[in-house]
Design a protein around this motif. Structure first.
Motif, PDB file in Angstrom:
ATOM      1  N   LYS A  91       0.815  -2.058  -6.004  1.00  0.00           N
ATOM      2  CA  LYS A  91      -0.235  -2.761  -6.755  1.00  0.00           C
ATOM      3  C   LYS A  91      -0.001  -4.275  -6.695  1.00  0.00           C
ATOM      4  CE  LYS A  91      -2.680  -3.037 -11.097  1.00  0.00           C
ATOM      5  NZ  LYS A  91      -2.939  -2.458 -12.399  1.00  0.00           N
ATOM      6  N   MET A  93      -2.487  -6.954  -4.953  1.00  0.00           N
ATOM      7  CA  MET A  93      -3.093  -8.026  -5.734  1.00  0.00           C
ATOM      8  C   MET A  93      -2.750  -9.388  -5.130  1.00  0.00           C
ATOM      9  SD  MET A  93      -4.943  -6.599  -7.967  1.00  0.00           S
ATOM     10  CE  MET A  93      -5.391  -8.110  -8.751  1.00  0.00           C
ATOM     11  N   TYR A  94      -1.479  -9.560  -4.748  1.00  0.00           N
ATOM     12  CA  TYR A  94      -1.071 -10.828  -4.128  1.00  0.00           C
ATOM     13  C   TYR A  94      -1.856 -11.064  -2.845  1.00  0.00           C
ATOM     14  CZ  TYR A  94       1.509 -14.353  -1.630  1.00  0.00           C
ATOM     15  OH  TYR A  94       1.833 -15.485  -0.932  1.00  0.00           O
ATOM     16  N   SER A 123      -4.738  -9.858  -2.013  1.00  0.00           N
ATOM     17  CA  SER A 123      -6.137 -10.113  -2.341  1.00  0.00           C
ATOM     18  C   SER A 123      -6.346 -11.556  -2.784  1.00  0.00           C
ATOM     19  CB  SER A 123      -6.574  -9.154  -3.446  1.00  0.00           C
ATOM     20  OG  SER A 123      -7.902  -9.380  -3.807  1.00  0.00           O
ATOM     21  N   ILE A 124      -5.453 -12.047  -3.603  1.00  0.00           N
ATOM     22  CA  ILE A 124      -5.537 -13.441  -4.064  1.00  0.00           C
ATOM     23  C   ILE A 124      -5.327 -14.394  -2.885  1.00  0.00           C
ATOM     24  CG2 ILE A 124      -4.405 -15.201  -5.496  1.00  0.00           C
ATOM     25  CD1 ILE A 124      -3.853 -12.874  -7.513  1.00  0.00           C
ATOM     26  N   GLU A 178     -11.481  -2.941  -4.554  1.00  0.00           N
ATOM     27  CA  GLU A 178     -10.196  -3.560  -4.871  1.00  0.00           C
ATOM     28  C   GLU A 178     -10.299  -5.081  -4.916  1.00  0.00           C
ATOM     29  OE1 GLU A 178      -6.700  -2.154  -2.644  1.00  0.00           O
ATOM     30  OE2 GLU A 178      -6.312  -4.242  -2.250  1.00  0.00           O
ATOM     31  N   ASN A 179     -11.176  -5.645  -4.108  1.00  0.00           N
ATOM     32  CA  ASN A 179     -11.272  -7.092  -4.024  1.00  0.00           C
ATOM     33  C   ASN A 179     -12.369  -7.676  -4.901  1.00  0.00           C
ATOM     34  OD1 ASN A 179      -9.155  -7.388  -2.257  1.00  0.00           O
ATOM     35  ND2 ASN A 179     -10.425  -7.101  -0.469  1.00  0.00           N
ATOM     36  N   LYS A 208      -7.899 -11.199 -10.980  1.00  0.00           N
ATOM     37  CA  LYS A 208      -6.879 -10.693 -10.064  1.00  0.00           C
ATOM     38  C   LYS A 208      -5.488 -11.106 -10.521  1.00  0.00           C
ATOM     39  CE  LYS A 208     -10.018 -10.653  -6.160  1.00  0.00           C
ATOM     40  NZ  LYS A 208     -10.367 -11.223  -4.872  1.00  0.00           N
ATOM     41  N   ASP A 241      -4.588  -9.047 -13.540  1.00  0.00           N
ATOM     42  CA  ASP A 241      -4.211  -7.688 -13.133  1.00  0.00           C
ATOM     43  C   ASP A 241      -2.794  -7.656 -12.583  1.00  0.00           C
ATOM     44  OD1 ASP A 241      -6.648  -6.563 -13.824  1.00  0.00           O
ATOM     45  OD2 ASP A 241      -7.476  -6.691 -11.799  1.00  0.00           O
ATOM     46  N   LEU A 242      -2.456  -8.652 -11.793  1.00  0.00           N
ATOM     47  CA  LEU A 242      -1.137  -8.706 -11.184  1.00  0.00           C
ATOM     48  C   LEU A 242      -0.040  -8.726 -12.242  1.00  0.00           C
ATOM     49  CD1 LEU A 242       0.616  -9.020  -8.656  1.00  0.00           C
ATOM     50  CD2 LEU A 242       0.297 -11.471  -8.818  1.00  0.00           C
ATOM     51  N   ASN A 249      -4.753  -8.005 -17.978  1.00  0.00           N
ATOM     52  CA  ASN A 249      -6.192  -7.763 -18.080  1.00  0.00           C
ATOM     53  C   ASN A 249      -6.433  -6.622 -19.056  1.00  0.00           C
ATOM     54  OD1 ASN A 249      -8.758  -8.549 -17.408  1.00  0.00           O
ATOM     55  ND2 ASN A 249      -8.489  -8.198 -15.216  1.00  0.00           N
TER      56      ASN A 249
END
Length: 84
Positions: A32, A36-37, A39-40, A66-67, A74, A77-78, A82
């Motif tokens: 996860k 997330m990393y 995606s960011i 996911e994105n 984001k 969430d990481l 959230n």
């Protein structure tokens, strides 16, 4: 080939193949966090600085749920902040 700091497509694929039910809590959390990393990083890195392979991968991933969401969401969430 991956851009610096980005997850390789092989890593993403191998993570996706193994079901969450067979992963340890640590593996799930790591997957996860990496997702997330990545995606960011995908959102933050200008297209002009991405390799062709990374541009294609990001284009495919941008259509997934996911994105979706803002960079702030984001990041929350990481770090588990959230309220979703």
């Amino acid at each position: 080939m991956t851009d610096t700091g980005r997850q390789s497509f092989t890593d993403k694929a191998s993570s996706a193949v193994k079901p969450d039910s067979q992963k340890s809590t640590t593996e799930q959390a790591s997957d996860k966090a990496k997702g997330m990393y990545d995606s960011i990083a995908s959102s933050a890195q200008p297209e002009s600085q991405k390799s062709t392979g990374q541009q294609v991968g990001d284009s495919v991933n941008s259509n997934s749920n996911e994105n979706s969401g803002s960079l702030a969401d984001k990041a929350k969430d990481l770090f588990g902040m959230n309220d979703k």
